[in-house]
Structure formats: C-alpha cells, structure tokens
Design an enzyme around this catalytic site. Structure first.
Site, short mmCIF file in Angstrom:
data_model
loop_
_atom_site.label_atom_id
_atom_site.label_comp_id
_atom_site.label_asym_id
_atom_site.label_seq_id
_atom_site.Cartn_x
_atom_site.Cartn_y
_atom_site.Cartn_z
N GLY A 186 0.84 -1.40 0.12
CA GLY A 186 0.01 -0.12 0.07
C GLY A 186 0.68 1.14 0.10
CG ASN A 187 -0.23 4.72 -1.60
OD1 ASN A 187 -0.86 5.58 -1.10
ND2 ASN A 187 -0.46 4.12 -2.78
#
Ligand code: PMT
Length: 429
Positions: free
Chosen positions: A216-217
């Site tokens: 993810g980020n």
C-alpha cells in the site's frame, strides 16, 4: 444540501445569526464576526452561558454593531426583538464554535437555552463549526449526533486537524475564521459547476500479497475527499471512487469503495465517459504481486522474492477515451517537481496536473498541502493551506479551465485574466 441555500452572489446582505458556544475557541468567533461583516453579511450574535465565560457579550456587541443575546429571559432584549422574531430574522444560522454539548442538544431537539430554542424555531439553514477535544469528536455519541444533524441538512464546516489547546493533535480544532467564511461563501456563491458531473478518485490502493498482507502507500484520501467536497459545494454531481481510507463521505457526494488499482480502474472507467471532469487524486499503486498467495506466506529462513506486474494507468486510460472528460492528474514527487509533473502531463495527455511534494511530512497524510498547477501554457502556485481550503481554490480554477476548453478558448493566459483573485495564491510566472 445546496438547495436550502438561496442562489445569491456570496454573503452580501445575508442575515446571519452566529451562535457561540463555550470553549477556548470562542475567542476565534470575534474574528469570524469581523470577517462575516467584511463579506457584507449582517450579523447578530447569540452566546450560550458558557460562551459568555470565555468572551464577554460586550466584545461581540462592539464587533457586530448589534445587541448580543444570551438568555431566554432577558426582558429588555425580548421587548426589543423577541426570540421568535430573531429566529425569523435569521436567513442562516452559524454555530461557531459548536461544542459537543450543543451538537447533542440540537440533534435531540432540546430547547434548553436561547440558542437551541432559536435553532428549533427557525427554518434557516444551519452550519455548524465544531470545536472540542479530539476524543470527544471521535466518540460514537458525537458522531451519531453529527450524522443525525447532517441527515436533516445541517452543513458541518470542519473540524480542522492540528494542535489543540491541550498538547494533543488531531481532528477537533475550530476551522480558521477565513475558512468558515470560505465555506459559507461556497454555499451561497455562484455555482461554477452547476449541472456538471465530476468524477474524483482518492486514497491509496492496496495490492494483496496473501490473505493478510498487502502493498500500500501512505495516502489518507484527505486531498481527494477535499476535492470531492469542493466540487459538490460548487453544485457538481460528484462521484468519488475511494481506496481504503477512514474518512467520512462529504455531504452530497456519491461514493464507491474499492481496494486494488484494478478495482479502481474498473470503477473509474465505468463512470468516466459520463463525466465532464475527472480528477485523479488517488495514489494508485504502480505494481501488484504477480500472484496472490492463497494462504499466509511462511518464513523459510531466506529472502522472499516477490514478482510484480505493472498496474494499468487509470489516468492515461481516461485521457485516451474517445469521449474523454476534462482530465486533471496529480503528481506526487520528492524532487524536480515541475519537470517530472510536466513530463506526466505530456505523457498521459492530461489537461492539467496538480503537482505536490511528498515525503518528509509533505503531501501524504498531512492536513495541509501546497500545489503547483501546471497546464501546457502556464503554471500557478497555490500556497500552503488546509487541504479543503486548497481544494476550493483548485476546483474553482479547474472549473474555469474546463469551461474555457469547452468554449474553445484553450487553457491559456487569456482565460486566467478572468479569474477572481484567490486568497493564498501567488503566481510563480
Ligand atoms: O491522500 P492524502 O494523504 O491527502 O495525500 C494526497 C496525495 C499526496 C496522495 C495527492 O495529493 C496526490 O499527489 N495524488 C497522486 C499520487 C500519485 O499516485 O502520484 P503519481 O505521480 O504516482 O501519479 C500521477 C497521476 O497518475 C496521479 O493522478 C495518479 O492518480 C495517476 N495514476 C498513477 C498510477 C496508475 N497506475 N494510475 C493512475 O491513474
């Protein structure tokens, strides 16, 4: 939401009843009175008993130029303008700061003091700018009360996030007075996007590795949600495609939740041709694991190598459509911001790109942001501001550029001259 607010040109001449409830932020209501009057509104102030402990009625009387009311049983004041007359006088009620207590009493229809009585007795639209401790704001009881009031059409302005009076940080701060005025002006100002369909993507994407892990980020979705809210305030029919985030859907916005880049692409492409404007504020994962392991991957005492495939580029896909909307991308850069953003503008064939610095506390998961808005023929700097305040400026400019393109006027400097000056914006060239 916007339908309650009669079409007018801003706040000039609007009769605003400002309710001030108790809390340290009550002092900011003084500046709010001044700014509302500067915007041309007529302001009358009602204080709760607790608010009067923080700021005296005399201060508000001097600033508003009108008598200030705080009790239901003030005979002299009632003789001058009875509370029902006051309720009828108001064309808009603003409560700033609104404490958890006032929000709860309004949600449950109590009429235990002058302010809550006026709110019950008035048909004027209600705007609430909350200010309280961050745990009080997050409490399920407060959130349920907020939901009730929203369902009845109340508009919430804030709360903002940041340092509180206590040494804590989070959502609960009163919006700055100029942001409250900007929010009200957006409700009553000309609707630059009336009748337009705006599609916004926001938040991160998650690419699953196995049933418990993902790539993810750090995107929180705040920037994209703020853009969606600002577009809705401008009268647009807004669809928001959101990655996994913990944010409340802005009023009047239709939301679709997705997880991966491919899900986001599907949701965006299904809506893009029917949209007039697409704003891609999502931080889409560029890569995904080649395979999702069906079971949790186990350690085997050595390194693990993940094979990654490139994700489709959603923004470029929208820009390549035969019936494409006006396409606005974001560029998240850690260096050479303008150069890299321009390259993305060209490569993805965008109409505009909003470039922001990310990393080291910038951009991602922050309350504030600053943006370089780049088109083929110009660049503008939108100075650091709260993301909603920034989104309002950005959306106003996007609306103007999209209209100019529709009318065959391009996005050049000739259209820039028509702009209303926006606070906190400076031109770099
Ligand atoms: O969510 P917040 O915490 O508020 O943070 C806001 C933000 C920093 C995420 C936001 O302001 C922002 O910059 N969003 C774009 C992030 C990003 O992915 O930038 P990029 O430079 O990698 O991509 C350029 C553009 O292509 C973006 O509009 C992106 O949505 C789009 N893209 C990228 C890859 C891909 N596969 N598909 C895309 O559509």
């Amino acid at each position: 939401m916007a339908s309650q607010h009669e079409a007018r040109n801003g706040l000039a001449g609007l009769r605003i009843l400002l309710g001030v409830s108790g809390g340290i932020a009550a002092y900011k209501a003084c500046e709010l009175v001044r700014r509302l009057r500067d915007a041309g509104a007529e302001v009358r102030v009602v204080l709760t008993a607790n608010a009067a402990r923080f700021v005296t009625p005399l201060t508000f009387q001097a600033l508003s130029g009108q008598p200030v009311r705080s009790g239901l049983w003030d005979e002299a004041a009632e003789a001058a303008m009875g509370h029902l007359e006051l309720a009828h006088w108001a064309q808009h009620i603003v409560i700033a700061p609104a404490s958890a207590d006032v929000i709860a009493r309004l949600a449950h229809g109590f009429a235990t003091d002058l302010l809550t009585t006026l709110c019950l007795a008035s048909e004027a639209p209600l705007a609430i700018a909350p200010a309280m401790n961050l745990r009080m704001w997050a409490h399920a009881a407060t959130q349920a009360n907020v939901a009730v009031l929203r369902s009845r059409g109340a508009v919430f302005l804030g709360p903002a996030e940041g340092r509180m009076a206590e040494p804590e940080s989070g959502p609960g701060r009163l919006l700055e007075p100029h942001d409250i005025v900007a929010g009200l002006t957006a409700l009553y100002g000309p609707k630059r996007l009336a009748g337009k369909r705006v599609l916004v993507s926001a938040g991160p994407t998650y690419e699953d590795i196995d049933p418990v892990r993902f790539i993810g980020n750090r995107s929180s979705g705040r920037m994209g949600f703020a853009v969606a809210q600002a577009a809705a305030e401008q009268g647009a029919n807004v669809q928001l495609v959101a990655g996994p985030v913990h944010l409340t859907t802005p009023p009047g916005v239709a939301r679709v939740d997705v997880r991966s880049a491919r899900e986001m692409r599907e949701a965006v492409m299904a809506r893009a041709e029917g949209s007039d404007i697409y704003i891609g504020a999502a931080a889409v994962g560029d890569f995904r694991p080649h395979e999702i392991a069906p079971h949790k991957l186990k350690k085997n005492g050595g390194a693990l190598t993940l094979s990654l495939d490139e994700n489709p580029d959603i923004l470029a896909g929208v820009a390549a459509l035969a019936r494409r909307p006006f396409v606005v991308g974001f560029a998240a850069e850690t260096q050479n911001i303008e150069t890299y953003a321009r390259a993305k503008l060209e490569r993805k064939k965008l109409d505009l790109i909003a470039a922001n610095r990310v990393g080291e506390g910038h951009g991602f998961d922050a309350c504030e942001n600053e943006i370089l808005l780049i088109s083929r023929d110009g660049i503008e700097r939108f100075a650091r501001a709260d993301k909603l305040a920034l989104a309002r400026q950005l959306v106003a400019r996007i609306a103007e550029k999209a209209q100019a393109k529709n009318e065959g006027r391009g996005t050049g400097s000739e259209s820039r001259r028509k702009l209303v000056p926006v606070r906190a914006r400076t031109r770099t060239r």
